[in-house]
Write an enzyme that holds these catalytic residues in place. Structure first.
Site, PDB file in Angstrom:
ATOM      1  N   CYS A 116      -4.669  -4.400 -20.590  1.00 17.29           N
ATOM      2  CA  CYS A 116      -5.905  -3.616 -20.472  1.00 17.29           C
ATOM      3  C   CYS A 116      -6.536  -3.277 -21.828  1.00 17.29           C
ATOM      4  O   CYS A 116      -7.684  -2.846 -21.889  1.00 17.29           O
ATOM      5  CB  CYS A 116      -5.643  -2.339 -19.695  1.00 17.29           C
ATOM      6  SG  CYS A 116      -5.082  -2.692 -18.024  1.00 17.29           S
ATOM      7  N   HIS A 256     -11.292   2.521 -20.987  1.00 13.31           N
ATOM      8  CA  HIS A 256     -10.715   1.605 -20.007  1.00 13.31           C
ATOM      9  C   HIS A 256     -10.697   2.321 -18.649  1.00 13.31           C
ATOM     10  O   HIS A 256     -10.417   3.525 -18.580  1.00 13.31           O
ATOM     11  CB  HIS A 256      -9.297   1.228 -20.430  1.00 13.31           C
ATOM     12  CG  HIS A 256      -8.550   0.487 -19.374  1.00 13.31           C
ATOM     13  ND1 HIS A 256      -9.055  -0.644 -18.787  1.00 13.31           N
ATOM     14  CD2 HIS A 256      -7.352   0.740 -18.777  1.00 13.31           C
ATOM     15  CE1 HIS A 256      -8.180  -1.066 -17.874  1.00 13.31           C
ATOM     16  NE2 HIS A 256      -7.151  -0.239 -17.848  1.00 13.31           N
ATOM     17  N   ASN A 286     -10.143  -1.411 -11.559  1.00 16.86           N
ATOM     18  CA  ASN A 286      -9.568  -1.766 -12.859  1.00 16.86           C
ATOM     19  C   ASN A 286      -9.622  -3.289 -13.026  1.00 16.86           C
ATOM     20  O   ASN A 286      -8.837  -4.008 -12.404  1.00 16.86           O
ATOM     21  CB  ASN A 286      -8.125  -1.257 -12.923  1.00 16.86           C
ATOM     22  CG  ASN A 286      -7.469  -1.532 -14.270  1.00 16.86           C
ATOM     23  OD1 ASN A 286      -8.016  -2.259 -15.096  1.00 16.86           O
ATOM     24  ND2 ASN A 286      -6.297  -0.976 -14.480  1.00 16.86           N
TER      25      ASN A 286
HETATM   26  O1  UT7 Z   1      -4.559  -0.178 -16.451  1.00 16.08           O
HETATM   27  C1  UT7 Z   1      -3.244  -0.435 -16.819  1.00 16.08           C
HETATM   28  C2  UT7 Z   1      -2.426   0.788 -16.873  1.00 16.08           C
HETATM   29  N1  UT7 Z   1      -2.263   1.345 -15.553  1.00 16.08           N
HETATM   30  C3  UT7 Z   1      -2.565   2.611 -15.324  1.00 16.08           C
HETATM   31  O2  UT7 Z   1      -3.043   3.296 -16.195  1.00 16.08           O
HETATM   32  C4  UT7 Z   1      -2.216   3.163 -13.968  1.00 16.08           C
HETATM   33  C5  UT7 Z   1      -1.556   4.509 -14.110  1.00 16.08           C
HETATM   34  N2  UT7 Z   1      -1.076   5.049 -12.846  1.00 16.08           N
HETATM   35  C6  UT7 Z   1      -1.911   5.507 -11.889  1.00 16.08           C
HETATM   36  O3  UT7 Z   1      -3.113   5.416 -11.998  1.00 16.08           O
HETATM   37  C7  UT7 Z   1      -1.304   6.245 -10.738  1.00 16.08           C
HETATM   38  O4  UT7 Z   1       0.048   6.476 -11.000  1.00 16.08           O
HETATM   39  C8  UT7 Z   1      -1.442   5.501  -9.368  1.00 16.08           C
HETATM   40  C9  UT7 Z   1      -2.878   5.516  -8.906  1.00 16.08           C
HETATM   41  C10 UT7 Z   1      -0.929   4.093  -9.501  1.00 16.08           C
HETATM   42  C11 UT7 Z   1      -0.607   6.242  -8.306  1.00 16.08           C
HETATM   43  O5  UT7 Z   1      -1.008   7.597  -8.227  1.00 16.08           O
HETATM   44  P1  UT7 Z   1       0.053   8.779  -8.321  1.00 16.08           P
HETATM   45  O6  UT7 Z   1      -0.705  10.019  -8.153  1.00 16.08           O
HETATM   46  O7  UT7 Z   1       0.815   8.619  -9.607  1.00 16.08           O
HETATM   47  O8  UT7 Z   1       0.957   8.518  -7.085  1.00 16.08           O
HETATM   48  P2  UT7 Z   1       2.537   8.232  -7.018  1.00 16.08           P
HETATM   49  O9  UT7 Z   1       2.851   6.853  -7.477  1.00 16.08           O
HETATM   50  O10 UT7 Z   1       3.280   9.372  -7.671  1.00 16.08           O
HETATM   51  O11 UT7 Z   1       2.778   8.317  -5.457  1.00 16.08           O
HETATM   52  C12 UT7 Z   1       2.578   9.539  -4.724  1.00 16.08           C
HETATM   53  C13 UT7 Z   1       2.748   9.254  -3.245  1.00 16.08           C
HETATM   54  C14 UT7 Z   1       4.003   8.440  -2.918  1.00 16.08           C
HETATM   55  O12 UT7 Z   1       4.485   8.884  -1.660  1.00 16.08           O
HETATM   56  P3  UT7 Z   1       5.737   9.871  -1.598  1.00 16.08           P
HETATM   57  O13 UT7 Z   1       6.866   9.139  -2.274  1.00 16.08           O
HETATM   58  O14 UT7 Z   1       5.315  11.106  -2.333  1.00 16.08           O
HETATM   59  O15 UT7 Z   1       5.927  10.059  -0.127  1.00 16.08           O
HETATM   60  C15 UT7 Z   1       3.478   7.037  -2.759  1.00 16.08           C
HETATM   61  O16 UT7 Z   1       4.287   6.236  -1.920  1.00 16.08           O
HETATM   62  O17 UT7 Z   1       1.639   8.464  -2.777  1.00 16.08           O
HETATM   63  C16 UT7 Z   1       2.135   7.291  -2.122  1.00 16.08           C
HETATM   64  N3  UT7 Z   1       1.186   6.203  -2.319  1.00 16.08           N
HETATM   65  C17 UT7 Z   1       0.128   5.993  -1.508  1.00 16.08           C
HETATM   66  N4  UT7 Z   1      -0.312   6.638  -0.418  1.00 16.08           N
HETATM   67  C18 UT7 Z   1      -1.424   6.163   0.169  1.00 16.08           C
HETATM   68  C19 UT7 Z   1       1.170   5.291  -3.301  1.00 16.08           C
HETATM   69  N5  UT7 Z   1       0.111   4.464  -3.146  1.00 16.08           N
HETATM   70  C20 UT7 Z   1      -0.539   4.885  -2.042  1.00 16.08           C
HETATM   71  C21 UT7 Z   1      -1.695   4.444  -1.381  1.00 16.08           C
HETATM   72  N6  UT7 Z   1      -2.114   5.113  -0.293  1.00 16.08           N
HETATM   73  N7  UT7 Z   1      -2.420   3.388  -1.822  1.00 16.08           N
END
Ligand code: UT7
Length: 334
Positions: A116, A256, A286
């Site tokens: 990225c 980004h 993204n």
């Molecule tokens: O560009 C390159 C670099 N990449 C980035 O900068 C990405 C950085 N990370 C992020 O933007 C975020 O971490 C994400 C958008 C990928 C995820 O958001 P989050 O708030 O960190 O969620 P999480 O991974 O902590 O997951 C929270 C919950 C989980 O459920 P439980 O375990 O709490 O029951 C996930 O399974 O949300 C669940 N979850 C979803 N629920 C509905 C994960 N993806 C989804 C989804 N829809 N698409």
């Protein structure tokens, strides 16, 4: 005589027509519009459809627009740098395919991979050739067809990424515009958190790697989020400090577009209002190397000669960085 700097003299962009909406994703994986919007800010992302359509298709269209707008003939181009993580093929370089498509017969080119942060790395690399006086017309492309490495059964990644390309022309100037400063960083210890497991020399493609779905982006989202917020904000604040820039001096943050919450945290750390931040994440998601040039493409008509821009990125590698650019022309180049 004042020193030679590299200034952006035009911008071209391209996004595919097909918009993959949150609603459509709801029919593909267990997710919903509310979750995606509140956690990422994304509403839809563009997808390049069609057989044998690689990143070079989008990059070529972006460069064609760039050349038209800047009234540059392809023969005048000295160098093409294509920042991409999704090249058409492992080799030859996508930059070479683009050069051939547009008829840049006197140029040389290469691809640059920094996930990225690729566009920022490309911008700084291209600027070195201008500042050294080696070349006069350098095209820097940021382009990715992320849909080619995304698992549309994995709800944690498929909601984030999209396809798109942007390109800028760098030329020399002795006026006080252009790339003024940059701070690029990388840390390979971040690799376990964000990578593609197979398809490289360590783990070439086999039936097993395909069956195990190892040719798709693997991301530990929450861990990457923490690093992204810290590093993008730190490096942006640092580049402001060392250029004696205060919040009121910044006209635009060009971040980004990985997650709206990361972008907002960076703006807050810089002390600038959201009205000074370029956002395209809601409509393009993204696009990896494409996000920063696509922001410039989208906001071009609002940019004024002399505007102070901070461009900042964080991505796989880990890679991250920020650049301080003084914009070199008013509004939209026709
Ligand atoms: O560009 C390159 C670099 N990449 C980035 O900068 C990405 C950085 N990370 C992020 O933007 C975020 O971490 C994400 C958008 C990928 C995820 O958001 P989050 O708030 O960190 O969620 P999480 O991974 O902590 O997951 C929270 C919950 C989980 O459920 P439980 O375990 O709490 O029951 C996930 O399974 O949300 C669940 N979850 C979803 N629920 C509905 C994960 N993806 C989804 C989804 N829809 N698409």
């Amino acid at each position: 005589m004042s020193e030679i700097r590299a200034v952006i003299t035009g911008i071209g962009g391209y996004v595919p027509d097909y918009a993959l909406t949150n609603k459509e994703l709801e029919t593909m994986v267990d997710t919903n519009d509310d979750w995606i919007t509140s956690r990422t800010g994304i509403k839809e992302r563009r997808i390049l459809k069609g057989k044998d359509q690689g990143t070079s298709v989008m990059a070529t269209k972006a460069v064609e627009e760039l050349l038209r707008k800047t009234r540059t003939s392809p023969e005048q181009i000295d160098l093409i740098i294509c920042a991409t993580t999704t090249p058409d093929m492992i080799f030859p370089a996508t930059a070479n395919l683009v050069a051939d498509n547009i008829g840049a017969k006197h140029s040389f080119g290469f691809d640059l991979q920094a996930a990225c942060s690729g566009f920022l790395y490309g911008l700084v690399t291209g600027a070195q050739f201008i500042e050294a006086g080696t070349y006069r017309k350098v095209v820097v492309i940021g382009a990715d067809k992320m849909s080619s490495i995304i698992d549309y059964q994995d709800r944690t990644t498929c909601i984030i990424f999209g396809d798109g390309a942007g390109a800028v022309l760098l030329e020399p100037t002795q006026e006080p515009y252009g790339l003024r400063d940059s701070h690029l960083r990388s840390d390979g210890s971040g690799a376990p958190h964000l990578h593609l497991k197979a398809g490289g020399s360590r783990r070439p493609a086999t039936v097993e790697t395909v069956t195990a779905r190892e040719h798709f982006v693997y991301q530990e989202g929450a861990a990457v989020f923490k690093y992204a917020v810290k590093h993008m904000a730190d490096v942006s604040a640092d580049i402001m400090k060392r250029n004696q820039l205060h919040a009121e001096d910044i006209d635009w943050l060009v971040p980004h577009q990985a997650n709206k919450r990361i972008i907002d945290a960076t703006a807050e750390r810089m002390g600038i209002g959201y009205d000074k931040v370029m956002y395209t994440i809601h409509k393009y998601g993204n696009t990896t190397s494409g996000t920063i040039p696509l922001c410039l493409w989208d906001y071009e008509s609002k940019l004024k000669k002399g505007d102070n821009l901070i461009m900042a990125a964080f991505g796989g590698g880990f890679t991250w960085g920020a650049t301080y650019v003084i914009w070199g022309y008013d509004g939209k180049a026709s």
